[in-house]
Design an enzyme around this catalytic site. Structure first.
Site, PDB file in Angstrom:
ATOM      1  N   ASP A 297      11.495   3.926   4.386  1.00 20.32           N
ATOM      2  CA  ASP A 297      11.423   2.511   4.758  1.00 20.32           C
ATOM      3  C   ASP A 297      12.744   2.115   5.411  1.00 20.32           C
ATOM      4  O   ASP A 297      13.788   2.722   5.131  1.00 20.32           O
ATOM      5  CB  ASP A 297      11.157   1.629   3.541  1.00 20.32           C
ATOM      6  CG  ASP A 297      10.398   0.357   3.895  1.00 20.32           C
ATOM      7  OD1 ASP A 297       9.187   0.283   3.609  1.00 20.32           O
ATOM      8  OD2 ASP A 297      11.019  -0.553   4.477  1.00 20.32           O
TER       9      ASP A 297
ATOM     10  N   ASP B  28      14.235   3.898  10.300  1.00 23.35           N
ATOM     11  CA  ASP B  28      13.332   3.062  11.078  1.00 23.35           C
ATOM     12  C   ASP B  28      12.451   3.985  11.915  1.00 23.35           C
ATOM     13  O   ASP B  28      12.940   4.703  12.796  1.00 23.35           O
ATOM     14  CB  ASP B  28      14.138   2.131  11.990  1.00 23.35           C
ATOM     15  CG  ASP B  28      13.276   1.102  12.704  1.00 23.35           C
ATOM     16  OD1 ASP B  28      12.098   1.407  12.996  1.00 23.35           O
ATOM     17  OD2 ASP B  28      13.783   0.003  12.987  1.00 23.35           O
ATOM     18  N   VAL B  29      11.145   3.979  11.664  1.00 20.86           N
ATOM     19  CA  VAL B  29      10.239   4.923  12.327  1.00 20.86           C
ATOM     20  C   VAL B  29      10.042   4.633  13.808  1.00 20.86           C
ATOM     21  O   VAL B  29       9.462   5.446  14.520  1.00 20.86           O
ATOM     22  CB  VAL B  29       8.864   4.964  11.623  1.00 20.86           C
ATOM     23  CG1 VAL B  29       9.005   5.399  10.180  1.00 20.86           C
ATOM     24  CG2 VAL B  29       8.142   3.622  11.731  1.00 20.86           C
TER      25      VAL B  29
ATOM     26  N   ILE C 185       0.822  -1.199   0.000  1.00 22.58           N
ATOM     27  CA  ILE C 185       0.000   0.000   0.000  1.00 22.58           C
ATOM     28  C   ILE C 185       0.864   1.260   0.000  1.00 22.58           C
ATOM     29  O   ILE C 185       0.540   2.248  -0.664  1.00 22.58           O
ATOM     30  CB  ILE C 185      -0.956  -0.009   1.206  1.00 22.58           C
ATOM     31  CG1 ILE C 185      -2.012  -1.116   1.038  1.00 22.58           C
ATOM     32  CG2 ILE C 185      -1.637   1.351   1.391  1.00 22.58           C
ATOM     33  CD1 ILE C 185      -2.854  -1.367   2.272  1.00 22.58           C
TER      34      ILE C 185
ATOM     35  N   TYR D  19      -1.613  -6.921  17.091  1.00 25.50           N
ATOM     36  CA  TYR D  19      -1.841  -6.139  15.867  1.00 25.50           C
ATOM     37  C   TYR D  19      -3.121  -5.319  15.981  1.00 25.50           C
ATOM     38  O   TYR D  19      -3.128  -4.109  15.728  1.00 25.50           O
ATOM     39  CB  TYR D  19      -1.915  -7.074  14.668  1.00 25.50           C
ATOM     40  CG  TYR D  19      -2.163  -6.373  13.357  1.00 25.50           C
ATOM     41  CD1 TYR D  19      -1.130  -5.694  12.714  1.00 25.50           C
ATOM     42  CD2 TYR D  19      -3.422  -6.377  12.757  1.00 25.50           C
ATOM     43  CE1 TYR D  19      -1.353  -5.036  11.506  1.00 25.50           C
ATOM     44  CE2 TYR D  19      -3.651  -5.727  11.561  1.00 25.50           C
ATOM     45  CZ  TYR D  19      -2.615  -5.061  10.938  1.00 25.50           C
ATOM     46  OH  TYR D  19      -2.836  -4.406   9.751  1.00 25.50           O
TER      47      TYR D  19
ATOM     48  N   ASN E 196       2.151   4.790   7.207  1.00 26.74           N
ATOM     49  CA  ASN E 196       1.756   3.486   6.687  1.00 26.74           C
ATOM     50  C   ASN E 196       2.616   2.337   7.209  1.00 26.74           C
ATOM     51  O   ASN E 196       2.177   1.184   7.191  1.00 26.74           O
ATOM     52  CB  ASN E 196       1.823   3.512   5.159  1.00 26.74           C
ATOM     53  CG  ASN E 196       1.661   2.145   4.536  1.00 26.74           C
ATOM     54  OD1 ASN E 196       0.577   1.573   4.535  1.00 26.74           O
ATOM     55  ND2 ASN E 196       2.754   1.598   4.019  1.00 26.74           N
TER      56      ASN E 196
ATOM     57  N   VAL F 233      -6.894  -6.883   1.448  1.00 26.97           N
ATOM     58  CA  VAL F 233      -6.332  -6.275   0.244  1.00 26.97           C
ATOM     59  C   VAL F 233      -5.471  -7.313  -0.465  1.00 26.97           C
ATOM     60  O   VAL F 233      -4.728  -8.066   0.166  1.00 26.97           O
ATOM     61  CB  VAL F 233      -5.496  -5.030   0.593  1.00 26.97           C
ATOM     62  CG1 VAL F 233      -4.842  -4.452  -0.660  1.00 26.97           C
ATOM     63  CG2 VAL F 233      -6.369  -3.978   1.264  1.00 26.97           C
TER      64      VAL F 233
ATOM     65  N   SER G  96      -6.641  -0.316  10.507  1.00 31.18           N
ATOM     66  CA  SER G  96      -7.056  -1.613   9.975  1.00 31.18           C
ATOM     67  C   SER G  96      -8.451  -1.911  10.498  1.00 31.18           C
ATOM     68  O   SER G  96      -8.838  -1.428  11.577  1.00 31.18           O
ATOM     69  CB  SER G  96      -6.092  -2.722  10.433  1.00 31.18           C
ATOM     70  OG  SER G  96      -6.615  -4.009  10.138  1.00 31.18           O
TER      71      SER G  96
ATOM     72  N   LYS H  63      -3.603  -1.119  16.196  1.00 33.25           N
ATOM     73  CA  LYS H  63      -4.372  -0.352  15.224  1.00 33.25           C
ATOM     74  C   LYS H  63      -5.538   0.384  15.890  1.00 33.25           C
ATOM     75  O   LYS H  63      -5.903   1.496  15.470  1.00 33.25           O
ATOM     76  CB  LYS H  63      -4.881  -1.269  14.111  1.00 33.25           C
ATOM     77  CG  LYS H  63      -3.771  -1.860  13.244  1.00 33.25           C
ATOM     78  CD  LYS H  63      -2.952  -0.773  12.552  1.00 33.25           C
ATOM     79  CE  LYS H  63      -1.960  -1.347  11.546  1.00 33.25           C
ATOM     80  NZ  LYS H  63      -1.195  -0.288  10.848  1.00 33.25           N
TER      81      LYS H  63
END
Length: 251
Positions: free
Chosen positions: A34, A56-57, A15, A147, A83, A180, A134, A151
């Site tokens: 990324d 690395d975020v 995405i 996860y 994202n 997706v 999500s 989110k």
């Protein structure tokens, strides 16, 4: 600089990459972020209006340097698309704290860190934040305690951002993709799971990466200038009809 600038994290594939390409097609320049340097360099090689930034975020020092480098390259930031994300689908009792933290560091901490670091630049442009949530954050499902929780927290963070940053002209919204058709999904979804998803979605099909990118781009654009604090499920109607399908359970 006449072109608007979008910063997209997790832009090396999926995405994120589709979003970067759509922004470019719509006349934007894109800072592609990324931590997978090789994949990012390959993905951005043929995109003349994009620049790759390997960071690395989840690491505060890297995020600060990332924002500085993006501003140094482009001079402004008009939109931030958070994202970048990771997933590990395990039963609750098999989810270790190490797994929990690994997912939270990227999915939740990363969104917070990037957004916070970008606020001064977004004030200057009256820009937009779009966080990627999500449907797993909207309703509980199976095998998603870390996860889904990450989110769900991103969804609430988005509302906080909208409530507090609106006075600066900054808008914040969240896109929650459903199933997706990515390479990863097709590799890990069994025929039974695919059939269950299709049966549960009113539209009866998986979404595409570009369909999610279209929603993201709209929320960053001037066409959504009066839209903030919204949670948009781009999921073929899946969240409307429920989750936690038997085929998605381990046993």
């Amino acid at each position: 600089m006449s072109k608007k600038i979008a910063l997209v994290t997790g832009a090396a594939r999926g995405i994120g990459l589709a979003t970067a390409k759509l922004f470019i097609a719509q006349g934007w320049n894109v800072a592609m972020i990324d931590r997978d340097g090789d994949e990012l360099q390959s993905a951005s090689a043929d995109l003349s209006d994009a620049k790759p930034f390997i960071f690395d975020v989840s690491i505060p020092e890297q995020v600060d340097q990332m924002i500085a480098d993006v501003l140094g390259a482009f001079g402004q930031i008009d939109a931030v698309v958070n994202n970048a994300g990771v997933a590990d689908f395990l039963p609750v009792e098999e989810t270790s704290f190490a797994t929990w933290r690994r997912i939270m560091e990227t999915n939740l901490d990363g969104v917070f860190l990037v957004s916070q670091a970008a606020i001064p630049a977004l004030k200057e442009t009256k820009g937009a934040i779009v966080n990627i949530g999500s449907i797993s954050g909207l309703r509980a499902s199976t095998l998603r305690v870390a996860y889904g929780t990450s989110k769900a927290a991103v969804i609430h963070m988005t509302k906080q951002q909208a409530a507090e940053l609106g006075e600066y002209g900054i808008r914040a919204n969240c896109v929650c993709p459903g199933p997706v058709k990515t390479k990863l999904a097709m590799a890990v979804h069994s025929p039974e799971i695919i059939s269950a998803y299709l049966d549960a979605m009113p539209l009866g099909r998986y979404g595409t990466e570009n369909e999610i990118a279209e929603v993201i781009h709209f929320l960053c654009s001037d066409k959504a200038s009066f839209v903030t604090g919204q949670i948009v499920a781009a999921d073929g109607g899946f969240e409307t009809t429920g989750v936690g399908l038997p085929a998605l359970r381990r046993k």
